[in-house]
Design a protein around this motif. Structure first.
Motif, PDB file in Angstrom:
ATOM      1  N   MET A 137       0.803  -1.227   0.000  1.00 33.34           N
ATOM      2  CA  MET A 137       0.000   0.000   0.000  1.00 33.34           C
ATOM      3  C   MET A 137       0.841   1.285   0.000  1.00 33.34           C
ATOM      4  N   SER A 158      -3.960  10.635  -3.182  1.00 29.79           N
ATOM      5  CA  SER A 158      -3.373   9.312  -2.995  1.00 29.79           C
ATOM      6  C   SER A 158      -2.500   9.261  -1.749  1.00 29.79           C
ATOM      7  N   VAL A 160      -6.168   1.882  -2.776  1.00 27.51           N
ATOM      8  CA  VAL A 160      -5.697   3.273  -2.810  1.00 27.51           C
ATOM      9  C   VAL A 160      -6.114   3.932  -4.117  1.00 27.51           C
ATOM     10  N   ALA A 216      -3.494   6.813   1.180  1.00 25.12           N
ATOM     11  CA  ALA A 216      -2.509   5.772   1.498  1.00 25.12           C
ATOM     12  C   ALA A 216      -2.083   5.845   2.961  1.00 25.12           C
TER      13      ALA A 216
END
Length: 391
Positions: free
Chosen positions: A60, A325, A115, A329
């Motif tokens: 991730m 993102s 994500v 994340a």
């Protein structure tokens, strides 16, 4: 932006969430079959179910750089395809060791795709100027419900899990490839630096991640262990045991699909406090249940209780960081750390004591959700539409 493009993108990202959820739901209902196939006890199953969380946590943090390099749409399409294909593999694992490695890759593909699709959801939300994240996560639950319903039928009629999961993987792969063409082509602005490989979360991200951590623990416990709990503690048949996950997914779907409307009326803090109380009641009911009906009811209350918590945390994170993102994340990595802990913790505690004792831990974390509800007051309203390229 062309409103038709935006509408198609909203439908496409909603369907992406649904496909992702259908993979999870399909897998969850066949965990008892896979457990018997590799001849694993509760502790060994807990270790096996630890592997997806390990894969997720390893992969991730890299998702932001992958998405930055290739763009959100192509990256999300490929990752969703990989996640769909991986569904077919756990059932063909010949032993516990191979199953662990398979589930490691299974989790890695799931986390990176998570994500990508959440960043896509945040961008669509920003362009629409109103909250849609709870509804998108509701579509994940709808997908989980559909996958769970199909899995319940397959288990009830004794369909070999290798056949069931193989066919399901092929169908979801085809659907994902088609809908992915309509996602927004979100790419970095000119001169924008790539996300770092590892960044310590800010205090706001850490607090958002903490409440997500508790909610994901409850969600993971219900998804991974509800069928096993029904079978081993209440003596339910395979079909009824599989139905427990379907009931859990149903209440999560209803809660998330209605979540945006409820949040607009009550606000995130009050909504999450009520949700935490419902989840706590559900956890307590599971702990004391020794027959199928109260146990299934308890899992349903846990499902509706945790339904809106993670979507609200993700939406806040996507609007709080330098890029969506990065924020997603960061909170997702913290939240899904509970996925690293939950499967092995439930199995480990059950091996030493019992499954009801394991769900006593779940109940305590649901109390923590209630107490941490004020964290969601940090959520900001969706930002103005970002100046990112469109298809």
């Amino acid at each position: 932006m062309d409103s038709r493009v935006l509408r198609r993108a909203r439908v496409a990202v909603a369907m992406t969430f649904a496909v992702h959820g259908a993979v999870s739901g399909s897998f969850a209902t066949r965990i008892p079959w896979i457990q018997d196939h590799v001849q694993a006890g509760p502790g060994e199953l807990g270790l096996a179910l630890l592997a997806p969380a390990v894969g997720t946590l390893i992969a991730m943090p890299m998702a932001g750089r992958v998405i930055h390099r290739f763009g959100n749409r192509p990256a999300t399409r490929v990752l969703l395809a990989l996640w769909s294909v991986m569904l077919a593999l756990p059932a063909v694992a010949p032993n516990l060791g191979v199953l662990w490695v398979t589930l490691l890759v299974f989790g890695a593909s799931a986390g990176m795709c998570d994500v990508g699709m959440n960043e896509q959801g945040v961008v669509v939300e920003q362009r629409m100027g109103r909250s849609i994240m709870s509804g998108l996560h509701g579509m994940w639950s709808v997908g989980g419900l559909a996958g769970g319903a199909a899995g319940t039928l397959a288990a009830h009629f004794g369909v070999d899990a290798r056949v069931h999961l193989g066919v399901t993987a092929a169908v979801l792969l085809a659907v994902g490839l088609v809908i992915g063409r309509h996602l927004l082509d979100v790419r970095p602005r000119e001169g924008e630096e790539a996300p770092a490989h590892f960044v310590l979360p800010s205090r706001s991200v850490l607090l958002l991640g903490l409440i997500g951590f508790c909610a994901v623990f409850g969600e993971g416990a219900g998804a991974d262990w509800s069928a096993v709990y029904l079978r081993d503690v209440t003596g339910a048949s395979p079909g009824v045991a599989a139905m427990s996950y379907t009931a859990f997914a149903l209440t999560m779907a209803v809660g998330r699909l209605c979540g945006d409307m409820v949040v607009r009326r009550l606000g995130p803090v009050v909504t999450v406090r009520i949700s935490g109380l419902l989840a706590t009641l559900g956890g307590a009911l599971v702990v004391v249940a020794r027959t199928p009906v109260p146990a299934v009811t308890g899992f349903m209350l846990i499902g509706i209780g945790v339904a809106v918590v993670v979507p609200l945390a993700f939406a806040a994170a996507g609007n709080a960081a330098r890029t969506p993102s990065e924020g997603v994340a960061g909170v997702a990595t913290i939240s899904y750390t509970s996925g690293f802990i939950a499967p092995s913790a439930i199995g480990g505690i059950a091996a030493q004591t019992s499954l009801p004792v394991s769900f006593g831990v779940v109940t305590a974390l649901m109390v923590a959700v209630t107490l941490l509800a004020g964290t969601l007051a940090r959520r900001r309203a969706p930002a103005e539409p970002a100046a990112t390229p469109t298809p």
